[in-house]
Design a protein around this motif. Structure first.
Motif, short mmCIF file in Angstrom:
data_model
loop_
_atom_site.label_atom_id
_atom_site.label_comp_id
_atom_site.label_asym_id
_atom_site.label_seq_id
_atom_site.Cartn_x
_atom_site.Cartn_y
_atom_site.Cartn_z
N SER A 185 -6.83 24.10 17.18
CA SER A 185 -6.76 22.64 17.39
C SER A 185 -5.35 22.09 17.21
O SER A 185 -4.97 21.13 17.86
CB SER A 185 -7.74 21.93 16.46
N ALA A 186 -4.55 22.71 16.34
CA ALA A 186 -3.20 22.18 16.11
C ALA A 186 -2.23 22.57 17.22
O ALA A 186 -1.15 21.99 17.32
CB ALA A 186 -2.67 22.69 14.77
N LEU A 187 -2.59 23.56 18.01
CA LEU A 187 -1.61 24.09 18.97
C LEU A 187 -1.96 23.82 20.43
O LEU A 187 -1.12 24.02 21.31
CB LEU A 187 -1.47 25.62 18.78
N MET A 188 -3.20 23.37 20.67
CA MET A 188 -3.66 23.18 22.06
C MET A 188 -2.70 22.38 22.89
O MET A 188 -2.26 21.30 22.49
CB MET A 188 -4.96 22.39 22.03
N GLN A 189 -2.34 22.89 24.07
CA GLN A 189 -1.48 22.14 24.96
C GLN A 189 -1.71 22.62 26.39
O GLN A 189 -2.33 23.65 26.60
CB GLN A 189 -0.02 22.26 24.54
N THR A 190 -1.19 21.85 27.32
CA THR A 190 -1.31 22.23 28.73
C THR A 190 0.02 22.81 29.18
O THR A 190 1.07 22.32 28.79
CB THR A 190 -1.63 20.97 29.57
N ALA A 191 -0.06 23.84 29.99
CA ALA A 191 1.17 24.51 30.45
C ALA A 191 2.05 23.55 31.24
O ALA A 191 1.56 22.71 31.99
CB ALA A 191 0.80 25.70 31.33
N LYS A 192 3.35 23.69 31.05
CA LYS A 192 4.33 22.93 31.82
C LYS A 192 5.43 23.89 32.26
O LYS A 192 5.47 25.03 31.81
CB LYS A 192 4.94 21.84 30.93
N LEU A 193 6.30 23.39 33.08
CA LEU A 193 7.52 24.15 33.34
C LEU A 193 8.53 23.65 32.33
O LEU A 193 8.86 22.45 32.31
CB LEU A 193 8.02 23.91 34.77
N TYR A 194 9.00 24.52 31.45
CA TYR A 194 9.94 24.12 30.39
C TYR A 194 11.35 24.41 30.89
O TYR A 194 11.62 25.53 31.36
CB TYR A 194 9.64 24.88 29.11
N ALA A 195 12.21 23.42 30.80
CA ALA A 195 13.53 23.60 31.40
C ALA A 195 14.61 22.93 30.58
O ALA A 195 14.38 21.88 29.97
CB ALA A 195 13.53 23.03 32.82
N GLY A 196 15.78 23.54 30.59
CA GLY A 196 16.93 22.97 29.89
C GLY A 196 17.57 21.85 30.70
O GLY A 196 17.25 21.66 31.88
N LYS A 197 18.48 21.13 30.05
CA LYS A 197 19.11 19.97 30.67
C LYS A 197 19.86 20.34 31.95
O LYS A 197 19.72 19.70 32.99
CB LYS A 197 20.09 19.39 29.63
N GLU A 198 20.64 21.43 31.87
CA GLU A 198 21.44 21.82 33.04
C GLU A 198 20.53 22.18 34.21
O GLU A 198 20.83 21.85 35.35
CB GLU A 198 22.33 23.04 32.72
N PHE A 199 19.42 22.85 33.90
CA PHE A 199 18.49 23.23 34.95
C PHE A 199 17.92 21.99 35.63
O PHE A 199 17.84 21.91 36.85
CB PHE A 199 17.36 24.08 34.36
N LEU A 200 17.53 21.01 34.80
CA LEU A 200 16.98 19.78 35.38
C LEU A 200 18.01 19.10 36.27
O LEU A 200 17.71 18.70 37.39
CB LEU A 200 16.53 18.82 34.27
N GLU A 201 19.23 19.00 35.77
CA GLU A 201 20.27 18.33 36.56
C GLU A 201 20.53 19.07 37.87
O GLU A 201 20.61 18.46 38.93
CB GLU A 201 21.56 18.23 35.74
N ALA A 202 20.62 20.40 37.77
CA ALA A 202 20.93 21.19 38.97
C ALA A 202 19.84 21.05 40.03
O ALA A 202 20.10 21.21 41.22
CB ALA A 202 21.12 22.65 38.58
N ASN A 203 18.61 20.78 39.59
CA ASN A 203 17.51 20.67 40.54
C ASN A 203 17.04 19.23 40.73
O ASN A 203 15.93 18.99 41.22
CB ASN A 203 16.34 21.55 40.07
#
Ligand code: SF4
Ligand code: SF4
Ligand code: FES
Length: 818
Positions: A741-759
């Motif tokens: 219950s403490a860890l439940m989450q939905t998958a996302k694409l996890y990305a760093g700042k540079e990656f977000l900016e580049a895309n």
């Protein structure tokens, strides 16, 4: 080996060991609050004061010298300690009746132990509101500013997420300095000035949420938010077990009691640990309720399964490595009896790697373990996204950097700012993802001794000559004018200037011929920086991670890793990717899926037996007894915390004619490489000196190693487009941890700042990730510590398997217009 005498008892020790550690190992009690084993002393509490060779010292930071005589208590020390405990009680809220720590509170214990029965000091209290930091709750009113939380986070976990901040309280009256006991004054003065706070700009706790700070807090100031006000400590029964989520399988205790007055079914209220010797990661600490609420015995489905095996319709058993050794043994016997195929791709890749490794290492197992990381002074980590894949190895690496003044190289394509922050003596080498063989070739080239001729020739050819600028010291002659007094012909003194020549050393830059490793160059490894890191280093450890096991080059990497173990001074640790990958790899002969029905054990199949969604309920790992084989090469026991009412794998096995009544009857019968020790004879604890009494250690067998030449060719494709990595976010390991219950989450694409900016992306955007015919829509989450992006596999609602054949994949990413 040196000897010191503590309270008349002769204790063997290493010269330079802390007196407190020696005392603890020898069962001699010295009061101490702020010191944590394996961390740097902070000298916050001063309770550990002793007389050593007639001098007052703090035993947590005083080092033993051969022949030293130590007295741990006398009248004066006792009165100082009592005064310290008195000052700790000033303005401490009298709420022990509801405090979460009550019953296991070190403040309570020491106040009682020192005989504090009155309060003679006072100062105006300051208002200190409680704070919620996600999974952690901090009540500054209860905090005694021992700094254990800061220390454990810095010296063990490596997040450095806490610090002291000014309390803003009144200063102590000056006269107290002369009137009250000196040590108590110093402790109170410091305590009155400080509080604890997150080490972040916005005041939020920005860390990996391991919860280790809650474990070390001696009072009720830091507690898990989900435990707060749920139970008194003395009502909880401790069940010793092993972390079921990752292959450290660290010692945990499930703290259980009945759910309520009406409902007497046991519930896990929290997980506790022996924080002095075994750190827990987030899933181990907070991911304890991953079992089903209710399980039942469905005899009709059981009979269908049994008939499926007996009739030969079921041909495959698909499973994963979140099982015990005993279950792996049952599967292996079923395989032989019914000619089945055991399918576990992750364990098979690990097994193949170990087999090739062993052949070339000349030993059945790798020779590294937790101790060889913790005690090393030079460590290389390669092919592991360490804080995500194997956080506990990361803790030991960080600890070695902090406490042993070790140095390290972290080879990984994804830059991790937290790992880089462990120490200035850590070189982070972020290389292209298609390079992996080059790392091991470089290690062999740099550190290999007496290598097979074919390999030596190859490594010698992988240098290039170039000029290198170096600083050289040169002796040069310099003339200068020196004033001198002489007497002239009349006998009168006069001053003259005389030219004097002398030799001086000057530093100059010079270009010299040098040899550079082409491997180091390809990896962007600064060889000069490495030379500095290697100065005076003697104990070397190499950590190999899952990237190498799943690489297209896995077979070559395994052979080269074997050669590293054999021909260099490195101890080698090959991290098992999942909880019991090593146990499964040692016990089961794994194969490919063939035609016929598939029995899925916690995996997809024609009929599914699982602790998650299933045709037939199976016990979760917190409902089972048995053993795991962990990355430390130990067979460690785990006990069930909860009652379970469904069928176990052994029930199916018994219906199929297997002989043992209980699953743990297999413990002494696990097969080659394991010891014949009964489950009930396995211990599970660390003693006061930190000696590991957890299960038993596997013994490696040596044999004649293979020296045959093999082809060394990098088969990894050159990745283009956008490269993503297969990894889970920190503290999440599998669909099982994601059920807690403490860890439940939905998958996302996890990305760093540079990656977000580049895309051209932002945090929370929804993106479509495409590869060939596959498409996946996910939202994006910023991971500010990382450069790059990773796609997780913990969420069983999302199938990412088609995106990866190794841990890296080229994809296209578009922002969703929807
Ligand atoms: S929060 Fe707990 S561990 Fe941290 S300084 Fe305060 S009392 Fe010590
Ligand atoms: S939860 Fe772990 S990482 Fe976060 S502050 Fe506490 S010890 Fe540090
Ligand atoms: S334990 Fe030594 S000063 Fe606190």
């Amino acid at each position: 080996m040196a000897k010191i005498t503590i309270n008349g008892k002769i204790c063997e020790c290493n010269e330079g060991e802390y007196i407190l550690a020696i005392a603890r190992r020898n069962g001699i009690f010295i009061p101490a609050i702020c010191y944590l084993s394996g961390c740097s002393p902070t000298l916050a509490c001063r309770l550990c004061m002793v007389e050593a060779d007639d001098k007052r010292v703090y035993s947590c930071n005083a080092k033993a010298k051969d022949g030293m005589v130590v007295i741990t208590d006398n009248e004066q020390i006792a009165s100082e300690r009592k005064a310290i405990m008195q000052t700790y009680c000033i303005n401490h809220p009298l709420e022990c009746g509801v405090c979460d720590q009550s019953g296991e509170c070190e403040l309570q214990n020491f106040v009682y132990h020192m005989g504090v029965d009155e309060q003679i000091y006072s100062i105006k209290d300051t208002h200190k509101p409680a704070q919620d930091w996600g999974l952690i709750h901090y009540d500054p009113a209860l905090c005694i500013v021992c700094e254990r939380c800061i220390t454990v986070c810095k010296d063990k976990i490596g997040d450095n997420a806490l610090k002291t901040v000014p309390r803003g309280g009144d200063a102590l009256e000056k006269s107290l300095k002369d009137t009250m006991p000196k040590e108590a004054y110093a402790v109170w003065n410091k305590f009155q000035k400080n509080l604890i706070a997150p080490n972040s700009a916005d005041g939020s706790l920005d860390c990996s949420d391991c919860g280790e700070c809650t474990a070390v807090c001696p009072v009720g100031a830091l507690v898990g938010s989900r435990f707060q006000y749920r139970s008194n400590a003395w009502e909880l029964k401790k069940i010793s077990a092993s972390n079921p989520h990752s292959s450290d399988c660290e010692l945990i205790y499930y703290d259980v009691k009945p759910t309520s007055i009406e409902n007497r079914k046991h519930k896990i209220y929290r997980v506790s640990s022996d924080y002095d010797f075994g750190e827990l990661n987030k899933a181990a600490r907070f991911g304890y309720d991953f079992n089903k609420d209710e399980s039942r015995k469905d005899r009709i489905v059981l009979e269908r399964i049994v008939d499926g095996f007996k009739s030969g319709r079921i041909k495959n058993i698909k499973f994963n490595s979140f099982i015990t050794n005993e279950e792996a043994r049952i599967l292996s016997i079923l395989k032989d009896k019914f000619e089945l195929n055991l399918i576990n791709d992750e364990a098979k890749a690990y097994q193949n790697f170990l087999k090739e490794f062993s052949k070339f290492a000349g030993s059945s197992l790798y020779n590294g373990d937790f101790d060889s990381v913790k005690e090393a002074d030079f460590i290389i980590s390669a092919g592991s996204f360490l804080r995500h894949d194997a956080p506990n190895v990361g803790y030991k690496l960080n600890n070695a950097l902090k406490i042993n003044k070790a140095s390290a190289i972290y080879f990984h394509p994804l830059k991790d700012a937290v790992v880089e922050g462990y120490s200035k003596n850590l070189l982070s080498c972020n290389h292209s993802p298609n390079l992996d063989i080059e790392i091991l070739l470089f290690i062999l080239q740099k550190f290999g001794k007496n290598l097979p001729k074919w390999l030596e020739d190859r490594l010698l050819s992988a240098f290039e000559n170039a000029k290198k600028e170096v600083e050289v010291s040169k002796k040069v002659k310099q003339t200068s004018l020196v004033k001198k007094k002489i007497k002239d012909e009349n006998g009168e003194e006069k001053e003259i200037e005389e030219e004097v020549e002398k030799e001086v050393i000057v530093k100059e830059k010079e270009l010299i011929d040098a040899k550079f490793s082409t491997y180091a160059k390809a990896l962007n490894l600064d060889e000069d920086a490495l030379e500095k890191l290697l100065e005076k280093k003697e104990k070397f450890t190499l950590v190999i991670g899952e990237d190498f096991i799943t690489s297209k080059n896995a077979s070559t990497l395994a052979k080269l890793t074997g050669l590293v173990q054999r021909y260099t001074q490195f101890k080698v640790l090959i991290i098992p990717p999942r909880t019991n990958s090593l146990g499964v790899a040692m016990i089961c002969e794994l194969g490919e899926e063939q035609s016929g029905k598939t029995f899925g054990y916690n995996e997809k199949g024609d009929v599914v037996f699982s602790s998650l969604k299933a045709d037939l309920d199976a016990p979760a790992l917190n409902e089972q007894e048995g053993t795991f084989t962990n990355l430390d090469l130990r067979v460690v026991p785990t006990h069930p915390a909860l009652d379970y009412h469904g069928f176990e794998l052994n029930d199916i096995a018994k219906c199929l004619g297997l002989e043992f009544e209980n699953t743990i009857d297999y413990t002494p019968n696990l097969g080659e490489g394991f010891k014949k020790i009964k489950f009930d004879d396995l211990e599970n604890f660390y003693d006061n000196g930190g000696v590991n009494h957890r299960g038993y250690k596997l013994e490696s067998k040596s044999f004649e190693a293979c020296d045959d030449e093999f082809e060394i060719e990098n088969l990894n494709p050159n990745l283009d487009e956008v490269i993503i990595y297969k990894a889970n976010p920190i503290g999440q390991f599998s669909k099982f941890s994601n059920r807690a219950s403490a860890l439940m989450q939905t998958a996302k694409l996890y990305a760093g700042k540079e990656f977000l900016e580049a895309n051209s992306l932002k945090d929370s955007d929804v993106v479509i990730i495409k590869k060939d015919e596959l498409e996946l829509a996910l939202s994006v989450e910023l991971d500010k510590d990382i450069q790059g992006a990773y796609l997780p596999f913990f969420d069983d609602k999302i199938d990412i398997s088609g995106f990866f054949t190794s841990r890296y994949s080229s994809v296209t990413i578009q922002r969703s217009q929807a």
